[in-house]
Scaffold this active site. Structure first.
Site, PDB file in Angstrom:
ATOM      1  CB  CYS A  89       3.403  12.517 -13.222  1.00 53.26           C
ATOM      2  SG  CYS A  89       3.313  11.221 -12.048  1.00 53.26           S
ATOM      3  CG  HIS A 118       5.499   7.857 -12.806  1.00 53.45           C
ATOM      4  ND1 HIS A 118       6.834   7.513 -12.757  1.00 53.45           N
ATOM      5  CD2 HIS A 118       5.185   8.312 -11.568  1.00 53.45           C
ATOM      6  CE1 HIS A 118       7.307   7.764 -11.555  1.00 53.45           C
ATOM      7  NE2 HIS A 118       6.329   8.239 -10.804  1.00 53.45           N
ATOM      8  CG  HIS A 145       5.999   4.428  -7.943  1.00 53.05           C
ATOM      9  ND1 HIS A 145       5.391   4.984  -6.848  1.00 53.05           N
ATOM     10  CD2 HIS A 145       6.350   5.482  -8.725  1.00 53.05           C
ATOM     11  CE1 HIS A 145       5.354   6.309  -6.973  1.00 53.05           C
ATOM     12  NE2 HIS A 145       5.918   6.630  -8.104  1.00 53.05           N
ATOM     13  CD  GLU A 195      15.978 -12.283 -29.434  1.00 54.62           C
ATOM     14  OE1 GLU A 195      17.211 -12.247 -29.538  1.00 54.62           O
ATOM     15  OE2 GLU A 195      15.199 -12.253 -30.417  1.00 54.62           O
ATOM     16  CG  HIS A 217      10.292   8.310  -7.825  1.00 57.14           C
ATOM     17  ND1 HIS A 217      10.100   9.672  -7.781  1.00 57.14           N
ATOM     18  CD2 HIS A 217       9.104   7.805  -8.211  1.00 57.14           C
ATOM     19  CE1 HIS A 217       8.858   9.957  -8.103  1.00 57.14           C
ATOM     20  NE2 HIS A 217       8.226   8.840  -8.367  1.00 57.14           N
TER      21      HIS A 217
HETATM   22 ZN    ZN Z   1       6.153   8.658  -8.774  1.00 56.56          ZN
END
Ligand code: ZN
Length: 214
Positions: A81, A100, A102, A124, A174
């Site tokens: 990433c 990140h 999943h 809200e 993903h």
């Molecule tokens: Zn990923």
């Protein structure tokens, strides 16, 4: 830097418990002063990460990769990433941390629409997002997935620029990249978005069953 390293380890354990970084997936970064950033490594169990396992990079516009590795732990690879994190940091100068995830809620939400964005409104929990309001609408971009995560970097950078009010980019099938102006704000955004994704999935299911109108 020691505190930030420990914070990444602690957050990775929390996110593992939520199912956001299981199976070695997902990741996290914290931006320090002077355009330095700590990044969790790739391919190891996120709940087991120790402070000495983290990479230190310097954001750098002069190279194709846009970053230089300053500290590299032995026998570990930097997160796939990383180039995406760097793009987000470039587009969001105030962002100090990126998660990140999943999350299954994020993934399923992208599967039930073919559109390239998703609208969040009338919850809200939107108030937990920086700039979010109950009566306002909040739109997030959805990008199509690719085989190699690094190939998403340019598209993520464009989407972050195109949606200045968003604090996240979804990737179909993903997961999601979520950021904030501090590690705590990134965590709060991740929690609020996950709640909103779960709520929207339930809302769409109940609408399909004609159990709620709209
Ligand atoms: Zn990923």
């Amino acid at each position: 830097m020691k505190e930030s390293k420990e914070l990444i380890c602690k957050m990775c354990r929390l996110f593992y418990a939520k199912g956001w970084v299981s199976g070695t997936g997902g990741g996290m970064t914290i931006r320090l002063d002077n355009d330095l950033a700590l990044i969790a490594p790739s391919g190891i169990q996120k709940e087991e990460i120790q402070p000495e396992d983290l990479f230190l990079i310097k954001l750098d516009n002069s190279e194709n990769t846009n970053y230089k590795i300053i500290e590299k732990p032995d026998n570990l690879n930097i997160s796939a990433c990383t180039s995406i994190f760097v793009q987000i940091f470039k587009q969001r100068p105030a962002a100090k941390a990126i998660i990140h995830s999943h999350s299954i809620n994020a993934v399923m939400l992208t599967k039930i629409t073919q559109y390239t964005e998703i609208l969040l409104e009338k919850y809200e929990m939107l108030k937990g997002l920086q700039g979010g309001t109950y009566f306002g609408s909040h739109i997030l971009p959805i990008l199509d997935n690719v085989e190699h995560e690094c190939d998403l970097a340019e598209a993520v950078g464009k989407a972050v620029k195109q949606y200045p009010l968003a604090h996240a980019v979804l990737v179909r099938d993903h997961g999601v990249y979520i950021w904030g102006d501090s590690p705590e704000k990134a965590k709060i955004h991740a929690e609020c978005y996950d709640y909103l994704f779960a709520a929207l999935l339930q809302e769409k299911t109940l609408k399909a069953l004609n159990l709620i109108k709209g």
